[in-house]
Write a protein that holds these residues in place. Structure first.
Motif, mmCIF file in Angstrom:
data_model
loop_
_atom_site.group_PDB
_atom_site.id
_atom_site.type_symbol
_atom_site.label_atom_id
_atom_site.label_comp_id
_atom_site.label_asym_id
_atom_site.label_seq_id
_atom_site.Cartn_x
_atom_site.Cartn_y
_atom_site.Cartn_z
ATOM 1 N N ILE A 101 -7.621 1.404 -24.839
ATOM 2 C CA ILE A 101 -6.792 0.517 -25.661
ATOM 3 C C ILE A 101 -5.912 1.321 -26.621
ATOM 4 C CG2 ILE A 101 -6.854 -1.310 -27.413
ATOM 5 C CD1 ILE A 101 -9.657 -2.036 -26.167
ATOM 6 N N ILE A 102 -6.455 2.400 -27.169
ATOM 7 C CA ILE A 102 -5.718 3.185 -28.159
ATOM 8 C C ILE A 102 -4.448 3.778 -27.562
ATOM 9 C CG2 ILE A 102 -5.806 5.176 -29.709
ATOM 10 C CD1 ILE A 102 -8.838 4.734 -29.913
ATOM 11 N N GLU A 103 -4.584 4.469 -26.427
ATOM 12 C CA GLU A 103 -3.424 5.086 -25.787
ATOM 13 C C GLU A 103 -2.460 4.011 -25.278
ATOM 14 O OE1 GLU A 103 -1.179 8.386 -23.944
ATOM 15 O OE2 GLU A 103 -2.413 8.056 -25.716
ATOM 16 N N TYR A 104 -3.006 2.952 -24.703
ATOM 17 C CA TYR A 104 -2.160 1.863 -24.194
ATOM 18 C C TYR A 104 -1.279 1.298 -25.315
ATOM 19 C CZ TYR A 104 -0.785 -2.799 -22.615
ATOM 20 O OH TYR A 104 -0.054 -3.928 -22.320
ATOM 21 N N SER A 105 -1.877 1.006 -26.461
ATOM 22 C CA SER A 105 -1.136 0.389 -27.558
ATOM 23 C C SER A 105 -0.050 1.313 -28.087
ATOM 24 C CB SER A 105 -2.096 -0.001 -28.688
ATOM 25 O OG SER A 105 -3.040 -0.948 -28.228
ATOM 26 N N ASN A 106 -0.363 2.592 -28.188
ATOM 27 C CA ASN A 106 0.641 3.553 -28.649
ATOM 28 C C ASN A 106 1.805 3.650 -27.660
ATOM 29 O OD1 ASN A 106 -0.476 4.405 -31.139
ATOM 30 N ND2 ASN A 106 -1.887 5.780 -30.107
ATOM 31 N N LYS A 107 1.493 3.733 -26.374
ATOM 32 C CA LYS A 107 2.541 3.877 -25.355
ATOM 33 C C LYS A 107 3.356 2.600 -25.206
ATOM 34 C CE LYS A 107 1.784 8.123 -24.283
ATOM 35 N NZ LYS A 107 2.757 9.156 -24.724
ATOM 36 N N ALA A 108 2.693 1.440 -25.300
ATOM 37 C CA ALA A 108 3.422 0.180 -25.197
ATOM 38 C C ALA A 108 4.450 0.081 -26.320
ATOM 39 C CB ALA A 108 2.453 -0.995 -25.252
ATOM 40 N N ARG A 109 4.065 0.512 -27.511
ATOM 41 C CA ARG A 109 4.985 0.478 -28.649
ATOM 42 C C ARG A 109 6.123 1.486 -28.452
ATOM 43 N NH1 ARG A 109 1.671 1.857 -32.164
ATOM 44 N NH2 ARG A 109 2.249 4.049 -32.319
ATOM 45 N N GLU A 110 5.768 2.714 -28.049
ATOM 46 C CA GLU A 110 6.776 3.762 -27.882
ATOM 47 C C GLU A 110 7.782 3.418 -26.788
ATOM 48 O OE1 GLU A 110 4.646 7.325 -27.066
ATOM 49 O OE2 GLU A 110 3.609 7.353 -29.013
ATOM 50 N N GLN A 111 7.312 2.779 -25.708
ATOM 51 C CA GLN A 111 8.158 2.515 -24.551
ATOM 52 C C GLN A 111 8.739 1.104 -24.536
ATOM 53 O OE1 GLN A 111 5.819 3.545 -21.073
ATOM 54 N NE2 GLN A 111 5.180 5.495 -21.959
ATOM 55 N N GLY A 112 8.440 0.324 -25.576
ATOM 56 C CA GLY A 112 8.974 -1.035 -25.646
ATOM 57 C C GLY A 112 8.415 -1.963 -24.585
ATOM 58 N N LEU A 113 7.170 -1.756 -24.192
ATOM 59 C CA LEU A 113 6.531 -2.583 -23.158
ATOM 60 C C LEU A 113 5.854 -3.798 -23.785
ATOM 61 C CD1 LEU A 113 4.735 0.275 -21.156
ATOM 62 C CD2 LEU A 113 6.913 -0.823 -20.580
ATOM 63 N N PRO A 114 5.730 -4.896 -23.036
ATOM 64 C CA PRO A 114 4.945 -6.022 -23.529
ATOM 65 C C PRO A 114 3.507 -5.574 -23.757
ATOM 66 C CG PRO A 114 6.222 -6.652 -21.597
ATOM 67 C CD PRO A 114 6.325 -5.170 -21.709
ATOM 68 N N ASN A 115 2.931 -5.910 -24.913
ATOM 69 C CA ASN A 115 1.546 -5.536 -25.209
ATOM 70 C C ASN A 115 0.646 -6.695 -24.811
ATOM 71 O OD1 ASN A 115 -0.955 -4.859 -26.399
ATOM 72 N ND2 ASN A 115 0.075 -3.626 -27.962
ATOM 73 N N LYS A 116 -0.182 -6.472 -23.817
ATOM 74 C CA LYS A 116 -1.034 -7.535 -23.278
ATOM 75 C C LYS A 116 -2.393 -7.623 -23.974
ATOM 76 C CE LYS A 116 1.096 -7.991 -18.761
ATOM 77 N NZ LYS A 116 0.842 -8.421 -17.365
ATOM 78 N N PHE A 117 -2.575 -6.812 -24.994
ATOM 79 C CA PHE A 117 -3.827 -6.879 -25.749
ATOM 80 C C PHE A 117 -3.697 -7.934 -26.834
ATOM 81 C CE2 PHE A 117 -7.058 -5.678 -28.826
ATOM 82 C CZ PHE A 117 -8.115 -5.303 -28.026
ATOM 83 N N ARG A 118 -4.773 -8.684 -27.062
ATOM 84 C CA ARG A 118 -4.773 -9.737 -28.069
ATOM 85 C C ARG A 118 -5.780 -9.406 -29.162
ATOM 86 N NH1 ARG A 118 -6.679 -14.882 -25.444
ATOM 87 N NH2 ARG A 118 -5.971 -15.778 -27.418
ATOM 88 N N GLY A 119 -5.319 -9.380 -30.417
ATOM 89 C CA GLY A 119 -6.229 -9.244 -31.548
ATOM 90 C C GLY A 119 -6.434 -7.835 -32.047
ATOM 91 N N LYS A 120 -7.674 -7.548 -32.415
ATOM 92 C CA LYS A 120 -8.036 -6.293 -33.071
ATOM 93 C C LYS A 120 -8.888 -5.427 -32.152
ATOM 94 C CE LYS A 120 -9.139 -6.220 -37.525
ATOM 95 N NZ LYS A 120 -9.882 -6.394 -38.796
ATOM 96 N N ASN A 121 -8.700 -4.117 -32.256
ATOM 97 C CA ASN A 121 -9.502 -3.158 -31.502
ATOM 98 C C ASN A 121 -10.643 -2.665 -32.387
ATOM 99 O OD1 ASN A 121 -10.334 -1.260 -29.553
ATOM 100 N ND2 ASN A 121 -9.013 0.316 -30.410
ATOM 101 N N PHE A 122 -11.881 -2.970 -32.012
ATOM 102 C CA PHE A 122 -13.042 -2.493 -32.767
ATOM 103 C C PHE A 122 -13.148 -0.978 -32.600
ATOM 104 C CE2 PHE A 122 -17.394 -1.284 -33.471
ATOM 105 C CZ PHE A 122 -17.829 -2.099 -34.492
#
Length: 346
Positions: A226-247
């Protein structure tokens, strides 16, 4: 030099609060064959202690698993040292999505039997035969395929506050319980695309190997979790399919991925996704508590525990003697409940 901390927790936390520089929270792992984990551990402790690194690191014959915070001014020196270790040369470092620099306050490096407890005792199991990596873009594309199943390989309390859209939960308290449960859940879907994911990649990578070991064909795992996905989605302007908070397993207990709140306070039922450990050290239950209930119960899980922390510390310590808290987690599925007024306090 002593190869472990000898300063009190209180003093260490005071030192952290007094720091005037920024820290960077990072996680990384690598499955690799370490012939002598104890020697590796001691050498690593010496190097990281000198760089002011805090955090929790597990070392085993099967590799290394680390969640740490690094003084920003020492980040390059830390990375350069890490890259001198052959099996860590060029390793991906997952930088926290939301970071206040206060994730850890001491350095602990422990030798374990495994870097992630899995309960696997099959000598034919091979970590080298693992699923295919998916980066953020490939993950988004594959999840659009109706023949794709997304499986969350984290614990129930992690899933509760945040998960990928359409992900399946494997409801359990431990990873070792999840592995056979995932196989059983998917036994009639061996030819589907199966994507495993977790926080930073370590659990889903092993889970992908376990699924292949049990005859599944098209198995993938999310690179860097989730950590790498969220960073890359933001950097690359991709839709973020994660919902909520990452524990996360440090003092933050979570990092905000999206503004959506998908869970509720375990005491009043209002929307909330803030985890807390009960302030009664004899209880220490992990649960979700809103600000209103935190004020009402003084950051405790019940009135009974709130009464305990109002007692002198000496009396509290006496009450804690002999108590085995075990795995103190709030779990609705196992019908564990928060204590109610009148229950005996730990």
């Amino acid at each position: 030099m002593v190869l472990h901390n000898r300063v009190s927790a209180t003093e260490l936390k005071q030192r952290l609060a007094a720091e005037t520089f920024r820290r960077v929270t990072v996680s990384f792992y690598q499955y690799a064959k370490i012939s002598d984990p104890q020697i590796f551990r001691d050498d690593l402790y010496l190097a990281l202690h000198q760089l002011g690194v805090f955090g929790r690191i597990y070392v085993a014959h099967e590799g290394i698993n680390a969640q740490i915070s690094i003084p920003e001014h020492n980040y390059e020196a830390f990375r350069d040292h890490l890259y001198t270790i052959p099996f860590l040369n060029g390793i991906r470092l997952n930088i926290a999505v939301e970071d206040d620099g206060k994730s850890f306050w001491v350095l602990k490096i422990k030798v374990r039997e495994k870097i992630v407890a899995d309960g696997i005792d099959d000598p034919t199991f091979d970590m080298d035969n693992r699923g295919k990596y998916l980066d953020a873009r490939a993950f988004n594309e594959l999840t659009e395929d109706p023949d794709t199943v997304i499986i969350d390989m984290r614990n129930h309390y992690e899933f509760e506050v945040g998960h990928f859209d359409k992900a399946l939960e494997v409801p359990s308290d431990t990873f070792r319980e999840q592995l056979p449960m995932a196989v059983e859940m998917m036994k009639d879907n061996k030819d589907k695309n199966i994507i495993m994911y977790c926080t930073g990649g370590i659990r889903c990578e092993k889970a992908s190997a376990y699924m292949l070991h049990h005859g599944f064909n098209n198995v993938y795992h999310l690179e860097g979790g989730i950590i790498e996905y969220s960073n890359k989605a933001r950097e690359q302007g991709l839709p973020n399919k994660f919902r909520g908070k990452n524990f996360v397993f440090d003092d933050r207990l979570g990092e905000r991925i999206t503004e959506e709140i998908i869970s509720q306070c375990h005491q009043c039922g209002e929307p909330c996704d803030d985890h807390i450990n009960c302030a009664n050290e004899g209880c220490h239950l992990l649960f979700i508590q809103c600000e209103k209930c935190a004020a009402k119960y003084n950051k405790c899980c019940s009135e009974a525990c709130a009464e305990v922390i109002a007692l002198p510390e000496e009396q509290q310590a006496e009450m804690r003697k002999g108590i085995d808290k075990g795995l103190m987690l709030f779990n609705k599925r196992k019908r564990r409940r928060l204590p109610k007024p009148g229950d005996s306090a730990l």
